[in-house]
Scaffold this motif. Structure first.
Motif, short mmCIF file in Angstrom:
data_model
loop_
_atom_site.label_atom_id
_atom_site.label_comp_id
_atom_site.label_asym_id
_atom_site.label_seq_id
_atom_site.Cartn_x
_atom_site.Cartn_y
_atom_site.Cartn_z
N GLU A 1 0.90 -1.12 -0.48
CA GLU A 1 -0.36 -0.42 0.03
C GLU A 1 0.75 1.35 0.20
N PRO A 2 0.73 2.11 -0.19
CA PRO A 2 1.20 4.09 -0.68
C PRO A 2 1.99 3.55 1.21
N VAL A 3 2.74 4.76 1.60
CA VAL A 3 3.31 4.93 2.09
C VAL A 3 3.96 6.37 2.32
N LEU A 4 2.87 6.82 1.62
CA LEU A 4 2.73 8.37 1.55
C LEU A 4 1.61 8.96 1.03
N THR A 5 0.38 9.42 2.25
CA THR A 5 -0.40 9.54 2.09
C THR A 5 -0.88 11.17 0.84
N PRO A 6 -1.34 11.36 0.40
CA PRO A 6 -1.64 12.63 -1.01
C PRO A 6 -1.25 14.33 0.08
N GLU A 7 -1.26 14.26 1.02
CA GLU A 7 -1.25 14.60 2.08
C GLU A 7 0.55 15.15 1.71
N LEU A 8 1.25 14.38 2.13
CA LEU A 8 2.40 14.20 2.74
C LEU A 8 2.94 14.63 1.38
N LEU A 9 2.11 14.04 -0.12
CA LEU A 9 2.98 13.33 -1.43
C LEU A 9 3.41 15.05 -1.52
N LYS A 10 1.74 15.83 -1.79
CA LYS A 10 1.83 17.22 -1.48
C LYS A 10 3.57 18.26 -0.84
N LEU A 11 3.09 17.74 0.18
CA LEU A 11 4.05 18.78 1.27
C LEU A 11 5.51 18.82 0.11
N GLY A 12 6.12 16.76 0.40
CA GLY A 12 7.31 16.95 -0.75
C GLY A 12 7.65 17.44 -1.79
N LEU A 13 6.37 17.88 -2.76
CA LEU A 13 7.10 18.41 -3.56
C LEU A 13 6.54 19.98 -4.08
N TRP A 14 5.43 20.80 -2.87
CA TRP A 14 6.16 21.55 -2.43
C TRP A 14 7.34 22.19 -1.89
N ILE A 15 8.17 21.44 -0.70
CA ILE A 15 9.61 21.34 -0.47
C ILE A 15 10.64 21.44 -1.35
N ALA A 16 10.42 20.44 -2.66
CA ALA A 16 11.64 19.90 -3.67
C ALA A 16 10.78 21.78 -4.88
N ASP A 17 9.87 22.08 -4.13
CA ASP A 17 9.75 23.38 -5.58
C ASP A 17 9.91 24.50 -4.66
N TYR A 18 10.24 24.72 -3.74
CA TYR A 18 10.02 26.00 -3.04
C TYR A 18 11.99 26.31 -2.52
N TYR A 19 12.17 24.94 -1.54
CA TYR A 19 13.44 24.29 -1.17
C TYR A 19 14.96 24.34 -2.89
N VAL A 20 14.80 24.01 -4.33
CA VAL A 20 14.81 24.02 -5.00
C VAL A 20 15.97 23.00 -4.71
N ALA A 21 14.86 21.84 -4.61
CA ALA A 21 16.00 21.22 -3.75
C ALA A 21 15.72 19.11 -4.78
N PRO A 22 15.82 18.61 -5.00
CA PRO A 22 16.24 17.39 -5.80
C PRO A 22 15.20 16.94 -4.83
N ILE A 23 13.79 16.15 -6.09
CA ILE A 23 12.68 15.75 -5.76
C ILE A 23 12.67 14.14 -4.38
N GLY A 24 13.96 13.45 -6.01
CA GLY A 24 13.80 12.13 -4.56
C GLY A 24 14.76 12.66 -3.75
N GLU A 25 15.91 13.85 -3.51
CA GLU A 25 16.27 13.60 -1.59
C GLU A 25 15.40 13.77 -0.65
N VAL A 26 14.38 14.87 -1.78
CA VAL A 26 13.50 14.79 -0.17
C VAL A 26 12.53 13.89 0.06
N PHE A 27 11.98 12.92 -1.26
CA PHE A 27 11.20 11.68 0.05
C PHE A 27 12.26 10.90 0.80
N ARG A 28 13.32 10.76 0.20
CA ARG A 28 14.50 10.56 1.15
C ARG A 28 14.58 10.52 2.21
N ALA A 29 14.26 11.99 3.21
CA ALA A 29 14.32 12.49 3.51
C ALA A 29 12.77 12.75 4.35
N MET A 30 11.97 12.22 3.96
CA MET A 30 10.66 12.19 4.71
C MET A 30 10.45 10.85 4.83
#
Length: 811
Positions: free
Chosen positions: A68-97
């Motif tokens: 089953e999914p390990v990240l809820t839609p809420e956390l997916l949106k949060l990860g995408l926001w972090i990658a966008d706002y902090y200009v971070a590699p998206i995979g590194e964001v989800f690895r930290a999460m």
């Protein structure tokens, strides 16, 4: 195949598109294993992918890693926001999460080569000639089809294995699936109805087996086999052998509740003051509205903010929602941890870096399954998979440890506010010394402001006295760390059997080692910083990269024997107080002590119980501690941070002094604070002595507005770096070619640099800095994303350009 976008957990800025085999059904938020170049990688499914050109070969997903999914839609949106706002590699964001242990591990597999297989056949044909280690190894590999190098090292000598690698075997690097580690409970067969003692000499038992049986006979059943193995110096194989012989029984261990859960409900809530009741009513109203709201709780030290947090969480649970609370460093606030466990028991999950990999993994899944409704943790706990979140609390929201200094460089406080917005929850930011950014937002109407202007039970704030060390030097002609006034006060404390805390925010024994002949200091080979002398290790140590060197007998530069230890750290001050007050019980608390397992908590507990008279420490002693017996706080060098080339130096000094002053007088006896300084007229020190936050805010904001610094202006820190100065300069030139023309054509944009960073070299990398200011945060964010795209197009390695949005440290 259907196409999906996947955030691969590596340093890749954008998602990659993969195909979904017909045999698989994937959902957004699921972890999958995908091919990446020649290896396998883990990724997070984001959603449906865009169609690709016909000539592009689509590689398929290899397998699902979770049902089953390990990240809820809420956390997916949060990860995408972090990658966008902090200009971070998206995979590194989800690895930290996702603090989940890897499902695969790298191993070196040893297999028979073709020559080895022929040799094994020869041995099998002539067994009388095959005796020896070589025969044993080849037979073992032939029987098992191969083995890991680690396994073989336990059975055969290292040199022998290396010799065979060139003859009969091949060694391959592979990724193996990591098995689930089972925890067993262990008991003697027949317990609890054991008929008589064990025989004195059980037949054919090894010494290890005897130790295991004797330990079980003495202590009864073991709930966790790992503790039994540690106590008896045994391994799991020995347990399984005893189990097979019928002497012991192994069974899966029952999951235990968190420590302190059994005491749930024993802690009686305190009686609230009128100010606490008003604040709690307002926050409860925001919570029950089930709409996003951010509130700044500004309460003086000792005003009872923690009790408000606990009651707000209790109300949150009553209405069927979950709660999340962040603290700067959970290992530094055992009292908060104990309060939560006592108040909420097994409903609490802890998430912080002091947990082992397995403990973090298990806690994360407990939260994900909904077994716990309250999460207490440090910065990364903001990513806990809590569902139906009702309140997010950030205690000591001003603390700089909420900002991550590695990619992704997010700020836990700001991410907490965004997460609350995505969940439709209440965000509460609490502090006695709020960050200027949060207080500015409250004054601008973005946050609701709640205040607690007085301490609980009518206790008074500590009286603060400033000791002018310039005058001290004029009168004594000595440069000493302890003034006569502070010494006099400590003598009175000891006579009255009261406790004292001494703050010096610099660890080690001396700041650096100086040659008095040529003026040379011992510097780090990796960083542009002097090495600090640590007396306990008798080493010179870099506090940035950890490099250490022996203490020279003579100057390496000129050969002079006149070496001088400059300055004092907590080690030296601890020694000084032990000499001044030989009858006093003196202890020290800093990062060096905190690294030693159990020592940190032992010192805190001893101090709380009155077993220590005088505690010397760094800023660690100023964070979140409640010691009712402390009636005197001494600050050895209040201005130690004022000289740093950082626009936040005054704010940090004010916050640190106010916080440490708040440790005094939290019991029935009024507190006193002595602040030693060479800058008694500096507004940060003067207003901290008055504990006048409002005046400090207005004074500091005038400076920030005049110099165009946050919070009125958005700020980013861009550093070009390289292992050679020429490499860093070349990268800085390319970055400057992109940034500098923008300054002329973009309204409200100001670029400072390129210039060497205040710390021009760290961990072997030279650093050249750009500070970018903008009146528009959105515009600045767009420019940073364009810079990242430009750097990628120019072939600049990601590590050579560090982008930090909203930096808290510009050193």
């Amino acid at each position: 195949m259907n196409l999906v976008d996947i955030a691969v957990m590596t340093a890749i800025r954008n998602p990659l598109t993969y195909g979904v085999p017909e045999s698989l059904s994937v959902q957004p938020g699921q972890r999958v294993q995908v091919p990446l170049a020649t290896r396998k990688a883990t990724g997070i499914v984001l959603g449906a992918g865009s169609p690709l050109p016909p000539d592009v070969e689509v590689r398929p997903i290899l397998r699902l890693m979770d049902p089953e999914p390990v990240l809820t839609p809420e956390l997916l949106k949060l990860g995408l926001w972090i990658a966008d706002y902090y200009v971070a590699p998206i995979g590194e964001v989800f690895r930290a999460m996702l603090p989940l242990r890897a499902d695969t591990r790298r191993a070196r597999m040893v297999r028979l080569s073709e020559l080895g297989q022929r040799k094994l056949q020869e041995i099998a044909a002539r067994p009388e000639e095959g005796a020896g280690q070589e025969s044993d190894l080849l037979t073992y590999l032939g029987t098992h089809g191969g083995a890991t190098l680690e396994t073989l090292r336990q059975k055969f000598p290292e040199a022998f294995l290396r010799a065979l690698e060139e003859k009969w075997v091949v060694v391959e690097k592979v990724e193996r699936e990591r098995g689930q580690r089972q925890v067993y409970s262990v008991r003697l067969t027949g317990l609890p109805a054991l008929a008589g003692p064990l025989p004195e000499k059980p037949p054919r038992l090894s010494p290890v087996a005897k130790r295991i049986l004797e330990a079980l006979e003495r202590g009864g059943s073991a709930g966790d086999h790992r503790e039994l193995l540690q106590a008896t110096r045994a391994d799991l194989a020995a347990l399984k052998k005893l189990s097979a012989s019928g002497l012991i029984e192994l069974s899966p261990a029952q999951k235990s509740s968190p420590p302190g859960a059994a005491s749930a409900g024993e802690d009686l809530p305190l009686v609230l003051t009128p100010a606490q009741r008003t604040v709690l009513d307002d926050l409860t109203k925001y919570l029950e509205s089930a709409q996003f709201q951010t509130a700044l709780l500004h309460g003086v030290t000792g005003s009872g903010k923690t009790e408000i947090y606990l009651r707000l969480i209790a109300r949150c649970l009553e209405i069927g929602r979950a709660a999340l609370m962040l603290v700067p460093e959970i290992s530094l606030t055992p009292s908060a941890q104990a309060q939560f466990l006592v108040r909420f028991g097994s409903q609490v999950a802890l998430l912080h870096s002091a947990l082992t990999e397995n403990e973090r993994h298990e806690a994360w899944w407990r939260i994900r399954r909904g077994e716990t409704k309250v999460v207490l943790g440090t910065r990364s706990a903001i990513f806990a998979p809590v569902t139906n979140l009702g309140v997010v609390i950030v205690d000591e929201e001003h603390d700089t440890s909420y900002k991550q200094e590695e990619t992704p460089r997010y700020h836990g406080r700001d991410v907490a506010v965004v997460r609350a917005r995505l969940a439709g929850a209440l965000a509460v930011l609490g502090s006695a010394t709020p960050s200027l950014e949060s207080y500015w937002n409250a004054r601008e109407g973005k946050y609701r402001l709640a205040t607690l202007p007085e301490r609980v039970e009518g206790r008074q704030l500590a009286d603060v006295e400033i000791v002018d060390m310039r005058q001290e030097f004029r009168e004594t002609h000595k440069q000493v760390p302890v003034s006569r006034r502070l010494r006099q006060e400590i003598e009175m404390q000891l006579a009255n059997r009261q406790q004292t805390m001494i703050l010096l925010n610099r660890r080690g024994y001396s700041w650096f080692l100086l040659c008095r002949s040529c003026g040379q200091t011992q510097r780090c080979v990796n960083c542009s910083i002097s090495l600090t002398y640590h007396r306990r290790e008798h080493r010179l140590i870099c506090h940035y990269c950890g490099y250490s060197a022996q203490v020279p007998a003579r100057c390496p530069g000129c050969g002079s024997e006149y070496l001088y230890y400059v300055g004092e750290g907590t080690e030296k001050v601890e020694k000084k107080f032990s000499e001044l007050f030989p009858a006093a019980r003196v202890a020290r608390l800093d990062r060096d002590v905190a690294r030693r397992a159990g020592q940190f908590r032992r010192i805190l507990e001893d101090f709380r119980q009155g077993k220590i008279d005088l505690l010397v420490g760094t800023q660690l002693i100023a964070k979140g501690h409640d010691f009712p017996g402390v009636t005197l706080v001494g600050v050895v060098s209040a201005d130690i941070g004022l000289g740093l080339p950082d626009f936040r130096s005054a704010e940090r000094t004010f916050q640190l002094l106010t916080q440490v002053a708040g440790r005094a007088g939290r019991g029935d006896t009024p507190g006193r604070v002595l602040v030693q300084t060479f800058y008694p007229d500096h507004y940060a020190i003067r207003l901290a002595a008055e504990q006048n936050y409002e005046a400090f805010f207005h004074k500091e904001m005038r400076f920030r507005r005049m110099m165009h610094y946050p919070p009125g202006t958005a700020l980013a820190n861009v550093i070009a770096q390289g292992t050679k100065l020429e490499q860093a300069a070349e990268v800085a030139k390319q970055v400057g070619d992109f940034l500098i023309p923008l300054e002329q054509h973009t309204e409200g944009l100001k670029i400072l640099g390129p210039a060497p960073a205040p710390l021009a070299k760290v961990e072997g990398r030279f650093r050249i800095q750009f500070l970018i200011k903008s009146t528009s945060r959105a515009r600045l964010n767009t420019i940073l994303r364009q810079l990242a795209d430009y750097s990628e197009q120019q072939g600049i390695p990601q590590r050579s350009v560090m982008i930090d949005m909203d930096p808290v440290n510009i050193m």
